[in-house]
Design a protein around this motif. Structure first.
Motif, mmCIF file in Angstrom:
data_model
loop_
_atom_site.group_PDB
_atom_site.id
_atom_site.type_symbol
_atom_site.label_atom_id
_atom_site.label_comp_id
_atom_site.label_asym_id
_atom_site.label_seq_id
_atom_site.Cartn_x
_atom_site.Cartn_y
_atom_site.Cartn_z
ATOM 1 N N PHE A 30 5.921 -2.437 -0.629
ATOM 2 C CA PHE A 30 5.996 -3.420 0.465
ATOM 3 C C PHE A 30 4.752 -3.312 1.344
ATOM 4 O O PHE A 30 4.164 -4.323 1.760
ATOM 5 C CB PHE A 30 7.229 -3.163 1.342
ATOM 6 C CG PHE A 30 8.544 -3.522 0.705
ATOM 7 C CD1 PHE A 30 8.596 -4.280 -0.458
ATOM 8 C CD2 PHE A 30 9.742 -3.130 1.286
ATOM 9 C CE1 PHE A 30 9.810 -4.622 -1.031
ATOM 10 C CE2 PHE A 30 10.952 -3.472 0.724
ATOM 11 C CZ PHE A 30 10.997 -4.212 -0.444
ATOM 12 N N ASN A 31 4.360 -2.079 1.621
ATOM 13 C CA ASN A 31 3.205 -1.822 2.480
ATOM 14 C C ASN A 31 1.934 -2.409 1.864
ATOM 15 O O ASN A 31 1.150 -3.081 2.545
ATOM 16 C CB ASN A 31 3.059 -0.311 2.686
ATOM 17 C CG ASN A 31 2.079 0.041 3.780
ATOM 18 O OD1 ASN A 31 2.237 -0.380 4.925
ATOM 19 N ND2 ASN A 31 1.060 0.793 3.439
ATOM 20 N N GLU A 32 1.743 -2.177 0.561
ATOM 21 C CA GLU A 32 0.550 -2.698 -0.116
ATOM 22 C C GLU A 32 0.566 -4.225 -0.170
ATOM 23 O O GLU A 32 -0.465 -4.873 0.037
ATOM 24 C CB GLU A 32 0.476 -2.134 -1.546
ATOM 25 C CG GLU A 32 0.105 -0.664 -1.621
ATOM 26 C CD GLU A 32 -1.312 -0.411 -1.160
ATOM 27 O OE1 GLU A 32 -2.249 -0.602 -1.960
ATOM 28 O OE2 GLU A 32 -1.494 -0.037 0.026
ATOM 29 N N ILE A 33 1.727 -4.800 -0.436
ATOM 30 C CA ILE A 33 1.846 -6.260 -0.511
ATOM 31 C C ILE A 33 1.478 -6.896 0.829
ATOM 32 O O ILE A 33 0.777 -7.916 0.893
ATOM 33 C CB ILE A 33 3.284 -6.649 -0.933
ATOM 34 C CG1 ILE A 33 3.495 -6.317 -2.420
ATOM 35 C CG2 ILE A 33 3.569 -8.122 -0.672
ATOM 36 C CD1 ILE A 33 4.937 -6.343 -2.839
ATOM 37 N N ASP A 34 1.910 -6.283 1.917
ATOM 38 C CA ASP A 34 1.590 -6.819 3.240
ATOM 39 C C ASP A 34 0.127 -6.605 3.592
ATOM 40 O O ASP A 34 -0.521 -7.493 4.162
ATOM 41 C CB ASP A 34 2.482 -6.159 4.297
ATOM 42 C CG ASP A 34 3.889 -6.734 4.308
ATOM 43 O OD1 ASP A 34 4.054 -7.889 3.894
ATOM 44 O OD2 ASP A 34 4.827 -6.028 4.710
ATOM 45 N N ARG A 35 -0.409 -5.440 3.268
ATOM 46 C CA ARG A 35 -1.818 -5.156 3.587
ATOM 47 C C ARG A 35 -2.758 -6.114 2.868
ATOM 48 O O ARG A 35 -3.830 -6.431 3.379
ATOM 49 C CB ARG A 35 -2.162 -3.711 3.209
ATOM 50 C CG ARG A 35 -1.723 -2.680 4.250
ATOM 51 C CD ARG A 35 -1.585 -1.278 3.660
ATOM 52 N NE ARG A 35 -2.637 -0.929 2.735
ATOM 53 C CZ ARG A 35 -3.784 -0.324 3.078
ATOM 54 N NH1 ARG A 35 -4.025 -0.037 4.339
ATOM 55 N NH2 ARG A 35 -4.675 0.003 2.161
ATOM 56 N N TYR A 36 -2.320 -6.570 1.703
ATOM 57 C CA TYR A 36 -3.171 -7.484 0.923
ATOM 58 C C TYR A 36 -2.681 -8.932 0.981
ATOM 59 O O TYR A 36 -3.109 -9.769 0.184
ATOM 60 C CB TYR A 36 -3.279 -6.977 -0.520
ATOM 61 C CG TYR A 36 -4.200 -5.786 -0.608
ATOM 62 C CD1 TYR A 36 -5.557 -5.941 -0.859
ATOM 63 C CD2 TYR A 36 -3.728 -4.497 -0.351
ATOM 64 C CE1 TYR A 36 -6.415 -4.862 -0.894
ATOM 65 C CE2 TYR A 36 -4.577 -3.397 -0.372
ATOM 66 C CZ TYR A 36 -5.925 -3.593 -0.644
ATOM 67 O OH TYR A 36 -6.775 -2.511 -0.660
ATOM 68 N N LEU A 37 -1.786 -9.197 1.934
ATOM 69 C CA LEU A 37 -1.357 -10.571 2.261
ATOM 70 C C LEU A 37 -0.871 -11.351 1.029
ATOM 71 O O LEU A 37 -1.191 -12.525 0.841
ATOM 72 C CB LEU A 37 -2.503 -11.331 2.941
ATOM 73 C CG LEU A 37 -3.082 -10.682 4.207
ATOM 74 C CD1 LEU A 37 -4.209 -11.537 4.764
ATOM 75 C CD2 LEU A 37 -2.003 -10.466 5.252
ATOM 76 N N ILE A 38 -0.090 -10.678 0.208
ATOM 77 C CA ILE A 38 0.438 -11.306 -1.006
ATOM 78 C C ILE A 38 1.801 -11.899 -0.705
ATOM 79 O O ILE A 38 2.607 -11.305 0.023
ATOM 80 C CB ILE A 38 0.524 -10.268 -2.140
ATOM 81 C CG1 ILE A 38 -0.894 -9.803 -2.519
ATOM 82 C CG2 ILE A 38 1.238 -10.824 -3.368
ATOM 83 C CD1 ILE A 38 -0.913 -8.586 -3.383
ATOM 84 N N ASP A 39 2.067 -13.066 -1.269
ATOM 85 C CA ASP A 39 3.376 -13.704 -1.117
ATOM 86 C C ASP A 39 4.414 -12.826 -1.816
ATOM 87 O O ASP A 39 4.384 -12.685 -3.045
ATOM 88 C CB ASP A 39 3.359 -15.101 -1.733
ATOM 89 C CG ASP A 39 4.725 -15.758 -1.685
ATOM 90 O OD1 ASP A 39 5.545 -15.362 -0.826
ATOM 91 O OD2 ASP A 39 4.990 -16.653 -2.518
ATOM 92 N N PRO A 40 5.343 -12.223 -1.081
ATOM 93 C CA PRO A 40 6.297 -11.300 -1.702
ATOM 94 C C PRO A 40 7.183 -11.967 -2.756
ATOM 95 O O PRO A 40 7.481 -11.371 -3.779
ATOM 96 C CB PRO A 40 7.114 -10.784 -0.510
ATOM 97 C CG PRO A 40 6.895 -11.767 0.580
ATOM 98 C CD PRO A 40 5.540 -12.329 0.375
#
Length: 918
Positions: free
Chosen positions: A107-117
């Protein structure tokens, strides 16, 4: 050398007369203090310091959120998980935490790289559906549940995000995502006042944030060298090259912050040294040879931060000032093992504590101090009484009632709840604090303060959430929290040697660099797979892989070298280390891409190992030793003392001159000597009332009925009061019963065969004076003979042996070998000593025999001492005649004369065994 920070400040001051209104954003807080120092170097009058913050602090201020740690995030996630999952699918917190921590990382990496979850999790779900191992058309419940988990991930993410934002909290990645959504408004109002310095690997959120700030007047200063920047294949510039090429800002602005320092003259030493301690010792040598004025321009960088303690212990005396930017890990404190053991002890569901656990707690230095060494008294009782398991009540009974507070906390009655354990530990910390406060022990108080913070955090989590049900879970989170706690060293940050980790070296420059542990697996760290997202999916969504992580290490490594003039790069050559002693690819790269002005020298350092001569020890006999020998002679030399000398004079010196005895230890499994003592004591109890009487079958049959009771009683007396009800000890108990039973059966067979046996002595203490004219002091021999009886008119002197003895071990061929060959003649020597003592004090008219009854060789019965003339001679004389005693006493006197001769030292004998020389 002009440092990177110095160059920036000069450039800014050339353009702006006052930089107090600027906000400087750096990769870490550590670099902020160095930036302030560089600013002060350019000023000649007082000014207000500009605001200097880290990128994490900047993101927090933009987002308006409070960053929470991974443990708190996990607890919050479980709250979300419980509401988002059907009751029948719920896992307990212990099982949940095994996979949830990895998911939070994703979750942390997805948010840091602004990826659509939703996009990435749906993609991941489809991959799992394709890859699942069940090949039948209809899916089993197991497969259905497995796939259902992956489909729930978007819901878990959304619920966790909503839950945290409602509380104005967020994990780091969510802080960055929220900051990136609010940065436009923030930059519009204050972008021109911000300066970003020394960044390299930026996540997508950081890139967006900085670009927005640049669009509104902010400035950014990169620290990259032209050698690396213009090399399209070099990982040191992997990220910065990409930013220069892809950021819209650089389509209208020049990328002009490229230095040209790396290609300048440098002396680089590549040094291979075995083991971490070897590296630490060699660093001490390097530092001791550095001029004092160079130390303040030197950085000692630890590639492996576990090297901190050996490094501190290896620093030379010329290091008068030292600044350590790394924290001292809490796990190295004297309290670490104590708290870990208390957690382990609290997992026991009954009130019986294993003695090793109890001793481990009571022998801790902090507990010793807090109990005013009452703990030593308890340990002594445990060892003396051979207590394997103890209850709390039993432990408390060993001490004064007024001194039980620490013991009450350390040992709980039975299974304890997690919250109660934390309260106990907080109480223990407060109690220990008072003792160390009295002593003025500042370091211990500092450790206790940090432990207090850890336990308070645990208490807060337990009061806020009800997830932790077991001590095992609590222990896991305690280790998580305590591993992140460190004690900060206090020092003058800009004076003397700088000791730091790789991350602390960002933005900073030094003329001399000493870098340790430059090995594969450390620099770079290598591949890790703490993620549910497979490599291909990471590549698809531009998430960092091991390739990007290696590039981060590459940048840090080459940045350290960029402006340095003298570089020492140490690597571990030990083949048993993490990566088999393989030196880092960075070292090979340095040699392959060698710059013209770089002087690179390879060397391998091998510690000098002094040659140790395995000489036998010799102890001369001083006047004090001679006085001690006279005391021993007056009290009496025992057979065991004299055979100890025959075996090894040095052992005799240690045991009988220095009185060094084996330390009392808890005997977990019955030792062989204890087994022998119990057999002897049991037979003594049976036969002592029969002194002067003839053996009868009825008596022996009665003894057989009492074997179990008597053997158990003797074990309680000689070994422990703890029942021998399981394991090896139960088997040993049964062996002793069988030994005694077999012995009594042998005696009964003797009587049934018509032999008449009369008991004369049982465990009799014998003494006799030996006349040695050469000595001017009396010499006594003494011993305890197991049994003396008369069998069919022959006097028998009997020594019991629970080990295996064969007849040939009691036969003597050459009297001169009696006092020199322990292995062959120790047993004849002992029985002849008993015979000498007995016959000197008793008029005997009947024939005399002496020997052994071996409990592991009962079939031949009484094994008699015998003298024979030839090795294969079948005619053996087993009667102890006057000639036999005379020959023995000659050898005995010669042995005692040697022991008491002041000119003959105690010389160690070389004893060969399965374990090498003695």
């Amino acid at each position: 050398m002009t440092s990177f920070l110095s160059h920036i400040i000069k450039e800014l001051l050339d353009k702006h007369s006052n930089i107090s209104n600027f906000n400087f954003v750096l990769p870490s807080k550590r670099a902020g203090s160095f930036l302030k120092k560089e600013i002060s170097n350019f000023l000649d009058q007082p000014v207000f310091s500009p605001n200097i913050i880290s990128i994490e602090e900047f993101a927090e201020s933009v987002s308006g959120l409070e960053t929470i740690d991974s443990i708190t995030t996990l607890f919050e996630f479980y709250e979300v998980y419980k509401t988002a999952s059907p009751k029948e699918d719920l896992e307990d917190f212990d099982n949940f935490s095994t996979w949830a921590q990895t998911l939070i990382h994703d979750f942390n990496e997805i948010d840091r790289y602004l990826i659509d979850p939703n996009s990435i999790f749906n993609y991941l779900s489809e991959i799992q559906d394709i890859n699942h191992w069940y090949l039948q058309e209809e899916k089993t419940d197991l497969v259905k549940n497995y796939l259902k988990f992956w489909k729930k991930l978007p819901a878990y993410y959304a619920s966790l995000k909503t839950n945290l934002l409602e509380k104005h909290q967020a994990y780091q990645g969510l802080v960055y995502r929220e900051a990136s959504e609010k940065i436009e408004e923030f930059a519009l109002n204050s972008g021109a006042n911000y300066i970003f310095i020394g960044f390299n690997a930026l996540n997508a959120a950081e890139q967006l944030i900085i670009q927005k700030m640049l669009d509104h007047g902010a400035q950014i200063f990169w620290d990259i060298d032209e050698v690396h920047f213009h090399d399209q294949n070099h990982d040191a510039s992997l990220f910065i090259r990409d930013y220069a090429a892809s950021w819209p800002y650089y389509k209208t602005n020049t990328f002009n912050h490229i230095s040209s320092n790396y290609a300048k003259e440098k002396n680089i030493e590549l040094i291979g040294i075995p083991k971490n301690v070897g590296q630490a010792k060699y660093v001490g040598e390097i530092l001791s040879n550095l001029p004092a004025q160079d130390l303040s321009k030197t950085a000692l960088v630890l590639g492996d931060e576990t090297l901190l303690l050996p490094m501190l212990n290896s620093l030379p005396e010329n290091i008068s000032a030292l600044n350590i930017t790394m924290g001292y890990p809490l796990k190295y404190s004297p309290f670490s093992s104590l708290f870990d053991k208390l957690f382990e002890l609290s997992k026991i569901e009954n009130d019986q504590f294993y003695y090793k656990d109890v001793i481990s707690i009571l022998s801790n230095s902090a507990v010793k101090k807090a109990t005013q060494h009452q703990s030593d008294k308890v340990i002594s009782i445990i060892r003396k009484e051979n207590l394997l398991y103890l209850s709390k009540a039993q432990i408390l009974s060993f001490i004064n009632e007024s001194d039980t507070s620490i013991f009450q906390i350390c040992f709980s009655e039975k299974a304890i709840s997690p919250i109660q354990l934390v309260k106990n530990l907080l109480e223990l910390v407060i109690g220990l604090k008072e003792y160390f406060k009295e002593d003025g022990n500042a370091l211990s108080l500092e450790f206790l303060f940090h432990y207090h913070e850890v336990f308070e955090h645990l208490e807060e989590l337990l009061n806020s959430f009800t997830h932790i049900k077991s001590i095992t879970s609590l222990h896991h989170f305690y280790k998580e929290l305590s591993s992140s706690q460190t004690l900060d060293f206090q020092g003058k940050p800009f004076q003397g040697l700088q000791l730091m980790g790789m991350l602390e070296s960002r933005v900073l420059d030094f003329e001399t660099i000493i870098l340790t542990s430059v090995n594969e697996g450390t620099l770079p760290a290598g591949k890790s797979n703490n993620s549910f997202i497979p490599y291909e999916l990471k590549k698809t969504f531009n998430l960092p892989t091991y390739k990007e992580k290696d590039a981060v290490y590459t940048y840090h490594f080459y940045h350290l070298l960029q402006r340095a003039k003298k570089v020492y790069l140490l690597h571990d050559t030990d083949t048993e280390s993490q990566m088999g002693g393989e030196k880092s690819r960075f070292l090979l790269q340095l040699e392959v891409e060698k710059q013209a002005l770089h002087n690179i020298h390879n060397s391998v350092v091998v510690p000098e190992v002094p040659k140790i001569e395995n000489s036998l020890q010799s102890i001369p006999k001083t006047p004090e030793i001679m006085e001690r020998l006279k005391e021993l002679a007056k009290r009496g030399f025992s057979p065991s003392a004299l055979t100890t000398y025959i075996r090894n004079p040095l052992d005799f010196y240690k045991q009988y001159i220095l009185s060094i005895r084996d330390k009392d230890e808890v005997e977990e499994t019955v030792a062989h000597n204890t087994l022998g003592t119990v057999v002897h004591a049991t037979l003594e109890a049976f036969y002592m009332p029969l002194k002067g009487r003839t053996l009868e079958l009825a008596q022996l049959e009665e003894f057989k009925k009492q074997i179990a009771l008597e053997v158990t009683a003797q074990f309680q007396k000689e070994y422990s009061k703890v029942p021998l009800s399981k394991g090896k000890n139960l088997l040993i108990l049964e062996v002793v019963k069988r030994y005694v039973s077999n012995f009594l059966n042998m005696e009964m067979e003797e009587i049934k065969s018509g032999n008449i046996i009369r008991i004369l002595e049982i465990e009799s203490n014998l003494t006799a004076e030996i006349n040695i004219p050469e000595l001017n002091f009396p010499v006594i021999i003494r011993g305890n003979v197991d049994r003396v009886d008369e069998a069919n008119g022959i006097l028998r002197i009997i020594d019991y042996k629970t080990g295996k003895v064969m007849q040939n071990q009691l036969e003597i061929l050459d009297w001169d070998e009696l006092t020199t060959d322990y292995d062959k003649y120790a047993k004849p020597f002992q029985v002849l000593m008993y015979a000498t003592m007995l016959l000197k004090n008793k008029e005997v008219t009947s024939p005399v025999e002496a020997g052994v009854i071996s409990f592991k060789n009962l079939k031949p019965g009484f094994l008699k001492f015998a003298k024979k003339d030839k090795p294969r001679d079948k005619d053996k004389d087993s009667i102890i005649s006057a000639e036999t005693l005379e020959n023995f006493q000659q050898q005995l006197k010669a042995l005692i004369l040697e022991i008491c001769n002041p000119d003959v030292p105690f010389v160690e004998k070389e004893i060969k065994s399965n374990y090498g020389n003695y």
